[in-house]
Design a protein around this motif. Structure first.
Motif, PDB file in Angstrom:
ATOM      1  N   GLN A  79      35.970  41.045  33.193  1.00  0.00           N
ATOM      2  CA  GLN A  79      35.043  40.587  34.245  1.00  0.00           C
ATOM      3  C   GLN A  79      35.620  39.450  35.074  1.00  0.00           C
ATOM      4  O   GLN A  79      35.421  39.411  36.275  1.00  0.00           O
ATOM      5  CB  GLN A  79      33.728  40.141  33.603  1.00  0.00           C
ATOM      6  CG  GLN A  79      33.003  41.332  32.993  1.00  0.00           C
ATOM      7  CD  GLN A  79      31.657  40.973  32.406  1.00  0.00           C
ATOM      8  OE1 GLN A  79      31.121  39.906  32.673  1.00  0.00           O
ATOM      9  NE2 GLN A  79      31.120  41.865  31.605  1.00  0.00           N
ATOM     10  N   ASN A  80      36.316  38.535  34.422  1.00  0.00           N
ATOM     11  CA  ASN A  80      36.893  37.398  35.147  1.00  0.00           C
ATOM     12  C   ASN A  80      38.272  37.824  35.660  1.00  0.00           C
ATOM     13  O   ASN A  80      39.305  37.465  35.114  1.00  0.00           O
ATOM     14  CB  ASN A  80      36.989  36.194  34.209  1.00  0.00           C
ATOM     15  CG  ASN A  80      37.279  34.910  34.956  1.00  0.00           C
ATOM     16  OD1 ASN A  80      37.109  34.836  36.175  1.00  0.00           O
ATOM     17  ND2 ASN A  80      37.739  33.909  34.240  1.00  0.00           N
ATOM     18  N   LEU A  81      38.237  38.654  36.706  1.00  0.00           N
ATOM     19  CA  LEU A  81      39.414  39.439  37.118  1.00  0.00           C
ATOM     20  C   LEU A  81      39.723  39.195  38.595  1.00  0.00           C
ATOM     21  O   LEU A  81      38.836  39.325  39.443  1.00  0.00           O
ATOM     22  CB  LEU A  81      39.081  40.923  36.885  1.00  0.00           C
ATOM     23  CG  LEU A  81      40.041  41.985  37.405  1.00  0.00           C
ATOM     24  CD1 LEU A  81      41.392  41.872  36.706  1.00  0.00           C
ATOM     25  CD2 LEU A  81      39.443  43.379  37.145  1.00  0.00           C
ATOM     26  N   LEU A  82      40.969  38.839  38.874  1.00  0.00           N
ATOM     27  CA  LEU A  82      41.395  38.620  40.260  1.00  0.00           C
ATOM     28  C   LEU A  82      42.401  39.706  40.636  1.00  0.00           C
ATOM     29  O   LEU A  82      43.503  39.770  40.078  1.00  0.00           O
ATOM     30  CB  LEU A  82      42.061  37.242  40.405  1.00  0.00           C
ATOM     31  CG  LEU A  82      41.238  36.024  39.960  1.00  0.00           C
ATOM     32  CD1 LEU A  82      42.076  34.749  40.070  1.00  0.00           C
ATOM     33  CD2 LEU A  82      39.971  35.898  40.803  1.00  0.00           C
ATOM     34  N   VAL A 133      38.006  30.264  27.959  1.00  0.00           N
ATOM     35  CA  VAL A 133      37.993  31.047  29.195  1.00  0.00           C
ATOM     36  C   VAL A 133      39.291  31.816  29.355  1.00  0.00           C
ATOM     37  O   VAL A 133      40.377  31.264  29.186  1.00  0.00           O
ATOM     38  CB  VAL A 133      37.822  30.119  30.432  1.00  0.00           C
ATOM     39  CG1 VAL A 133      37.907  30.911  31.731  1.00  0.00           C
ATOM     40  CG2 VAL A 133      36.503  29.373  30.352  1.00  0.00           C
ATOM     41  N   MET A 134      39.172  33.090  29.668  1.00  0.00           N
ATOM     42  CA  MET A 134      40.360  33.877  30.014  1.00  0.00           C
ATOM     43  C   MET A 134      40.237  34.325  31.468  1.00  0.00           C
ATOM     44  O   MET A 134      39.212  34.863  31.873  1.00  0.00           O
ATOM     45  CB  MET A 134      40.457  35.115  29.119  1.00  0.00           C
ATOM     46  CG  MET A 134      41.554  36.048  29.564  1.00  0.00           C
ATOM     47  SD  MET A 134      41.616  37.501  28.501  1.00  0.00           S
ATOM     48  CE  MET A 134      42.177  38.708  29.693  1.00  0.00           C
ATOM     49  N   THR A 135      41.273  34.076  32.230  1.00  0.00           N
ATOM     50  CA  THR A 135      41.326  34.556  33.611  1.00  0.00           C
ATOM     51  C   THR A 135      42.387  35.646  33.668  1.00  0.00           C
ATOM     52  O   THR A 135      43.523  35.430  33.232  1.00  0.00           O
ATOM     53  CB  THR A 135      41.722  33.419  34.575  1.00  0.00           C
ATOM     54  OG1 THR A 135      40.804  32.335  34.411  1.00  0.00           O
ATOM     55  CG2 THR A 135      41.703  33.892  36.029  1.00  0.00           C
ATOM     56  N   LEU A 136      42.012  36.790  34.166  1.00  0.00           N
ATOM     57  CA  LEU A 136      42.952  37.909  34.274  1.00  0.00           C
ATOM     58  C   LEU A 136      43.329  38.085  35.745  1.00  0.00           C
ATOM     59  O   LEU A 136      42.473  38.324  36.592  1.00  0.00           O
ATOM     60  CB  LEU A 136      42.299  39.181  33.722  1.00  0.00           C
ATOM     61  CG  LEU A 136      43.100  40.479  33.787  1.00  0.00           C
ATOM     62  CD1 LEU A 136      44.480  40.332  33.161  1.00  0.00           C
ATOM     63  CD2 LEU A 136      42.325  41.599  33.093  1.00  0.00           C
ATOM     64  N   ILE A 137      44.607  37.907  36.025  1.00  0.00           N
ATOM     65  CA  ILE A 137      45.113  38.121  37.387  1.00  0.00           C
ATOM     66  C   ILE A 137      45.921  39.410  37.329  1.00  0.00           C
ATOM     67  O   ILE A 137      46.850  39.529  36.527  1.00  0.00           O
ATOM     68  CB  ILE A 137      46.039  36.966  37.819  1.00  0.00           C
ATOM     69  CG1 ILE A 137      45.345  35.609  37.640  1.00  0.00           C
ATOM     70  CG2 ILE A 137      46.484  37.149  39.270  1.00  0.00           C
ATOM     71  CD1 ILE A 137      46.291  34.407  37.778  1.00  0.00           C
ATOM     72  N   THR A 138      45.576  40.377  38.143  1.00  0.00           N
ATOM     73  CA  THR A 138      46.348  41.612  38.116  1.00  0.00           C
ATOM     74  C   THR A 138      46.982  41.897  39.473  1.00  0.00           C
ATOM     75  O   THR A 138      46.392  41.640  40.514  1.00  0.00           O
ATOM     76  CB  THR A 138      45.501  42.828  37.657  1.00  0.00           C
ATOM     77  OG1 THR A 138      46.382  43.950  37.470  1.00  0.00           O
ATOM     78  CG2 THR A 138      44.398  43.195  38.655  1.00  0.00           C
ATOM     79  N   GLN A 139      48.215  42.430  39.392  1.00  0.00           N
ATOM     80  CA  GLN A 139      48.881  42.921  40.606  1.00  0.00           C
ATOM     81  C   GLN A 139      48.494  44.380  40.843  1.00  0.00           C
ATOM     82  O   GLN A 139      48.863  44.962  41.856  1.00  0.00           O
ATOM     83  CB  GLN A 139      50.396  42.843  40.436  1.00  0.00           C
ATOM     84  CG  GLN A 139      50.930  41.439  40.240  1.00  0.00           C
ATOM     85  CD  GLN A 139      52.382  41.470  39.761  1.00  0.00           C
ATOM     86  OE1 GLN A 139      53.313  41.478  40.566  1.00  0.00           O
ATOM     87  NE2 GLN A 139      52.584  41.500  38.470  1.00  0.00           N
ATOM     88  N   ASN A 140      47.798  44.968  39.877  1.00  0.00           N
ATOM     89  CA  ASN A 140      47.504  46.401  39.964  1.00  0.00           C
ATOM     90  C   ASN A 140      46.336  46.666  40.900  1.00  0.00           C
ATOM     91  O   ASN A 140      45.347  45.936  40.905  1.00  0.00           O
ATOM     92  CB  ASN A 140      47.192  46.960  38.574  1.00  0.00           C
ATOM     93  CG  ASN A 140      48.367  46.790  37.636  1.00  0.00           C
ATOM     94  OD1 ASN A 140      49.488  46.556  38.090  1.00  0.00           O
ATOM     95  ND2 ASN A 140      48.122  46.892  36.343  1.00  0.00           N
TER      96      ASN A 140
END
Ligand code: APR
Length: 241
Positions: A106-109, A88-95
């Protein structure tokens, strides 16, 4: 390291720089041109909502003339490649741009919100927004005029998805920070949260960030070069840049 099962990736504006989206604190960045207190705080919005709308309207319009770059696409491929092997990859972005989703993530916060959405300050309604906002527009739900705001997290406000982010970091076996100066909390503290939980941490950035010393590994260079190269390694592929 051996193939990680759970990866958490944090991105900042540096990953979108080569797409033509401005960063904040680099020379000539957004905060060299604007006072963040005027355009990115609740107090600034209360004092001059028209100025704040102009600032975000310009940035929202800019989204249609930029496209995801090789680093965004590489992260989309990493998520899919890891999912295919049960990781599982979770992508957290400040952008607040939408380049990650346009590149397949898709798994994007979006912890600092999204430029392409509006929020009603009166009733809380959040919806897609491709148009300019202004103080004249009424909320389509509560019909109050003047309360619509960009769906972005301002200084002094609570970032979104913090529980999910902390949970993902605590259960990760690799935390990776890409294209962020590490100057804005709570995102800047994720690396120490990760290290405190015994999670390895890697920095991929143009230059060492303010938190560089906390990372267990690092690579420096433009995101469009170093991110695809790292993703190929993660997926066990070889090949020149
Ligand atoms: N490739 C990789 N990294 C890059 C590139 C590039 N092509 N260009 C710039 N960088 C790096 C810079 O070296 C810097 O460390 O990206 C980082 C950008 O830092 P900031 O401008 O501070 O942006 P960011 O970290 O995203 O800011 C965090 O601050 O004001 C707020 O809400 C805003 O989400 C933003 C937050």
């Amino acid at each position: 390291m051996a193939s990680p099962k759970n990866i958490v990736v944090l991105t900042g504006s540096g990953i979108s720089a080569e797409s033509g989206v401005a960063t904040f604190r680099d020379t000539g960045g957004i905060w060299a041109k604007y006072d963040y207190r005027e355009v990115a705080t609740p107090e600034g919005f209360a004092a001059d909502p028209a100025l704040v709308h102009r600032f975000y309207n310009d940035r929202r319009r800019g989204l249609s003339s930029v496209a995801p770059n090789a680093a965004h696409f590489a992260l989309g491929e990493l998520e899919a490649g890891l999912a295919a092997r049960g990781s599982v990859m979770t992508l957290i972005t400040q952008n607040v741009d939408d380049l990650h989703e346009r590149a397949g993530s898709q798994n994007l916060l979006h912890m600092h919100g999204e430029l392409s959405k509006s929020q009603c300050g009166a009733c809380g309604d959040v919806r897609a927004c491709g148009e300019d906002l202004s103080i004249e527009i009424a909320c389509p739900v509560c019909e109050r005029a003047g309360a619509l705001r960009p769906f972005v997290v301002w200084f002094g406000e609570m970032p979104r998805f913090m529980d999910a982010a902390m949970e993902a970091i605590a259960s990760a076996d690799l935390f990776v920070s890409i294209g962020t100066s590490g100057s804005v909390y709570p995102a800047a503290g994720f690396v120490t949260d990760a290290r405190g939980a015994g999670v390895a941490a890697m920095e991929l950035n143009l230059e060492p960030s303010e938190n560089a010393h906390f990372f267990t590994d690092s690579r420096y260079g433009p995101a469009t070069k170093i991110v695809p190269a790292w993703v190929r390694e993660m997926l066990g592929e070889s090949g020149a840049d």
